[in-house]
Design a protein around this motif. Structure first.
Motif, mmCIF file in Angstrom:
data_model
loop_
_atom_site.group_PDB
_atom_site.id
_atom_site.type_symbol
_atom_site.label_atom_id
_atom_site.label_comp_id
_atom_site.label_asym_id
_atom_site.label_seq_id
_atom_site.Cartn_x
_atom_site.Cartn_y
_atom_site.Cartn_z
ATOM 1 N N ALA A 7 -9.376 -1.062 -13.689
ATOM 2 C CA ALA A 7 -9.701 -0.251 -14.868
ATOM 3 C C ALA A 7 -11.207 -0.152 -15.003
ATOM 4 O O ALA A 7 -11.950 -1.002 -14.505
ATOM 5 N N LEU A 8 -11.641 0.908 -15.670
ATOM 6 C CA LEU A 8 -13.050 1.091 -16.008
ATOM 7 C C LEU A 8 -13.177 1.044 -17.527
ATOM 8 O O LEU A 8 -12.278 1.499 -18.232
ATOM 9 N N ARG A 9 -14.296 0.520 -17.995
ATOM 10 C CA ARG A 9 -14.603 0.558 -19.419
ATOM 11 C C ARG A 9 -16.113 0.621 -19.584
ATOM 12 O O ARG A 9 -16.861 0.425 -18.623
ATOM 13 N N ARG A 61 -19.940 2.508 -15.992
ATOM 14 C CA ARG A 61 -18.708 1.812 -16.341
ATOM 15 C C ARG A 61 -18.650 0.453 -15.647
ATOM 16 O O ARG A 61 -19.117 0.287 -14.519
ATOM 17 N N THR A 62 -18.029 -0.489 -16.332
ATOM 18 C CA THR A 62 -17.719 -1.788 -15.751
ATOM 19 C C THR A 62 -16.384 -1.671 -15.033
ATOM 20 O O THR A 62 -15.449 -1.053 -15.555
ATOM 21 N N ASP A 68 -10.695 -8.986 -15.068
ATOM 22 C CA ASP A 68 -11.954 -9.671 -14.742
ATOM 23 C C ASP A 68 -13.032 -8.664 -14.351
ATOM 24 O O ASP A 68 -12.754 -7.696 -13.631
ATOM 25 N N VAL A 69 -14.259 -8.914 -14.772
ATOM 26 C CA VAL A 69 -15.393 -8.064 -14.399
ATOM 27 C C VAL A 69 -15.711 -8.306 -12.930
ATOM 28 O O VAL A 69 -16.044 -9.433 -12.542
ATOM 29 N N VAL A 70 -15.587 -7.243 -12.117
ATOM 30 C CA VAL A 70 -15.833 -7.389 -10.679
ATOM 31 C C VAL A 70 -16.915 -6.445 -10.165
ATOM 32 O O VAL A 70 -17.239 -6.470 -8.984
ATOM 33 N N GLY A 71 -17.485 -5.614 -11.044
ATOM 34 C CA GLY A 71 -18.536 -4.713 -10.587
ATOM 35 C C GLY A 71 -18.797 -3.610 -11.580
ATOM 36 O O GLY A 71 -18.396 -3.691 -12.747
ATOM 37 N N HIS A 72 -19.456 -2.578 -11.079
ATOM 38 C CA HIS A 72 -19.787 -1.427 -11.918
ATOM 39 C C HIS A 72 -19.782 -0.170 -11.067
ATOM 40 O O HIS A 72 -19.884 -0.220 -9.843
ATOM 41 N N ALA A 73 -19.655 0.966 -11.764
ATOM 42 C CA ALA A 73 -19.683 2.274 -11.112
ATOM 43 C C ALA A 73 -20.368 3.237 -12.067
ATOM 44 O O ALA A 73 -20.262 3.082 -13.293
#
Length: 160
Positions: A7-9, A61-62, A68-73
């Protein structure tokens, strides 16, 4: 069997320490190649993310994997020259997370074309971009701070 939930947030303040740690992983830096001059400069990192989070032309976006936070875009840049960028924690490479995250970002940001750049020898990232409909337009050479050397880079554009 199903894969992980991706998911992105919106980026939260609590994500930044995770991003900072990820951006200082030596192997990840070498693969990304075109990074900050000094990834360990925490003040520069904080200033960079403050600009990203307040810029009206940036969609950041996270990336979450099973919560779990695994990166960004992100998508950034001027109209007609907008680029995608993404970063996934090395511990999560090879699981389709970057591809799923980029697809989600492309569904959210519908303008086309979009561009991308990747170190020519970063086969994993090139594969992600190609799976998401990007095609190589050109090959350039530029200074890659993470490698301390001139490095071949591929320039890609999305379909449409």
């Amino acid at each position: 069997m199903t894969g992980p939930e991706i998911a992105l947030r919106a980026v939260h303040d609590s994500d930044l320490p995770v991003f900072y740690r990820q951006s200082n992983d030596p192997e990840s830096l070498r693969m990304a190649a075109f990074t900050a001059e000094d990834p360990a400069d925490r003040d520069a990192f904080e200033a960079h993310w403050a600009r990203i989070r307040t810029a009206p032309d940036v969609v950041a976006r996270t990336v979450l994997c099973d919560g779990d936070v695994v990166g960004h875009a992100a998508v950034y840049g001027t109209v007609g020259e907008r680029e995608v960028t993404y970063w996934v924690d090395r511990a999560y490479w090879g699981r389709g997370i970057a591809t799923a995250a980029l697809r989600a970002l492309l569904a959210e940001v519908t303008e086309r074309p979009l561009h991308a750049r990747v170190a020519a020898d970063n086969a994993g990232s090139l594969r992600v971009l190609e799976k998401c409909g990007f095609r190589v337009l050109a090959r350039e050479t530029g200074y890659a701070p993470a490698r301390g050397a001139e490095t071949d880079e591929l320039v890609l554009r999305s379909a449409g």
